[in-house]
Write an enzyme that holds these catalytic residues in place. Structure first.
Site, PDB file in Angstrom:
ATOM      1  CE  LYS A 146       0.979   1.390   4.334  1.00  0.00           C
ATOM      2  NZ  LYS A 146       1.600   2.701   4.671  1.00  0.00           N
ATOM      3  CB  ALA A 150       9.839   0.343   2.382  1.00  0.00           C
ATOM      4  CG  LEU A 167       6.350   0.804   0.222  1.00  0.00           C
ATOM      5  CD1 LEU A 167       7.255   0.134  -0.809  1.00  0.00           C
ATOM      6  CD2 LEU A 167       5.477   1.874  -0.449  1.00  0.00           C
ATOM      7  N   GLY A 168       3.905  -1.084   3.972  1.00  0.00           N
ATOM      8  CA  GLY A 168       3.064  -2.094   4.591  1.00  0.00           C
ATOM      9  C   GLY A 168       3.350  -3.505   4.141  1.00  0.00           C
ATOM     10  N   GLY A 222       5.084  -6.120   5.415  1.00  0.00           N
ATOM     11  CA  GLY A 222       4.861  -7.173   6.390  1.00  0.00           C
ATOM     12  C   GLY A 222       3.387  -7.367   6.689  1.00  0.00           C
ATOM     13  CB  SER A 223       0.632  -4.971   7.313  1.00  0.00           C
ATOM     14  OG  SER A 223       1.148  -4.448   8.526  1.00  0.00           O
ATOM     15  CG  ASP A 262      -0.576  -0.331   8.024  1.00  0.00           C
ATOM     16  OD1 ASP A 262      -1.267   0.532   8.604  1.00  0.00           O
ATOM     17  OD2 ASP A 262       0.586  -0.128   7.626  1.00  0.00           O
TER      18      ASP A 262
END
Length: 288
Positions: free
Chosen positions: A8, A100, A102-103, A105-106, A139
């Protein structure tokens, strides 16, 4: 069995207040993008969960959200009367950079929830998967479903809106500089704006007609991150210098994204920024 884990970006992000529990209330617009990892799984009937990677990772697998979410889902199933020995051999093809904004891991956790829901034939509704994911990361609930959403609170109160697409012919360039931003760096010194800016943003929301206007793109964390991480600030400036219609840091950093009118323009910008990047992709928005 496989599941894609789109990451994301944040098209808008304001820090409203610090709460008594130490967390912060945010107002943000989440948007999934067509860049992400892939999670694969094979069924086991002995209750064991394993996790392997395409490349060695710099953290113990027990701390990986993919691993944690599998056990959270197993527990939920057991607590609701499922007596099977649910197990899986999981494999994470990790592409997205760590730290980063950018999510990644989520997104992996959300993809694992969707994947194991199918593999174990649990037939759980997305809302249940989101509630399980919320126990592991703010997230995760959004990334279970993806698309475009307003998020409030710590990012867990979601209002999904009509999914956005880029203007015809435009492309999205995402680049992560040779830097990482610890979350504590981003929150240290970030101004708490109160609700007005966020409420005004929502009130004038008009989908793509408003979101891509330079004056609409805002990330409060740029105020706290840029002085401590000048390479991130340099990257945003380079995006605009190299022809991006608009550019913004995503999340708490360090990635920056920009929208370009053509792939040719984006490729030229990516080439120019390659020496200061640890990750780059030219892509588009993603929704189911």
């Amino acid at each position: 069995m496989q599941e894609y884990a789109p990451s994301k970006i944040n098209l808008f992000l304001d820090v409203i207040r610090k709460r008594e529990d130490g967390y912060h209330d945010l107002g943000t617009v989440f948007q999934t993008v067509d860049a992400g990892d892939t999670v694969s799984a094979e069924l086991r009937d002995d209750g064991v969960v394993t996790l392997e990677y395409n490349e060695p990772q710099d953290y113990p697998k027990e701390s990986d959200l993919v691993y944690k979410v599998a056990f959270a889902l197993k527990k939920y199933a057991a607590d609701h009367g499922d007596t099977r020995a649910l197990g899986a051999d999981l494999f994470l093809d990790k592409v997205m950079p760590l730290g980063a904004g950018l999510g990644g891991g989520s997104a992996d956790a959300a993809a694992t929830l969707r994947l194991l829901n199918r593999l174990w034939d649990l037939k759980l509704d997305p809302q249940v998967l989101e509630s399980i994911g919320a126990t592991l990361g703010a997230d995760v609930p959004f990334l279970v479903r993806g698309g475009t959403a307003f998020a409030e609170g710590i990012g867990d109160r979601l209002t999904f809106v009509a999914p956005l697409d880029l203007p015809a012919g435009n492309v999205l360039l995402i680049a992560t500089p040779l830097d990482a931003v610890p979350t504590k760096d981003a929150y240290a010194g970030v101004p708490k704006s109160g609700p007005d800016r966020w409420e005004q943003y929502k009130a004038r929301w008009n989908g793509a007609a408003s979101v891509f206007a330079t004056e609409s793109l805002f990330n409060a964390f740029e105020i706290s991150v840029f002085p401590k991480h000048p390479l991130v600030a340099q990257m945003k400036a380079k995006f605009l210098e190299l022809g991006a219609k608009c550019a913004l840091m995503s999340g708490s950093g360090a990635s920056v994204f920009g929208i370009f009118e053509s792939r040719t323009d984006a490729e030229a910008a990516a080439l120019a920024m390659h020496p200061i990047s640890r990750y780059q992709t030219i892509t588009k928005f993603w929704h189911r």
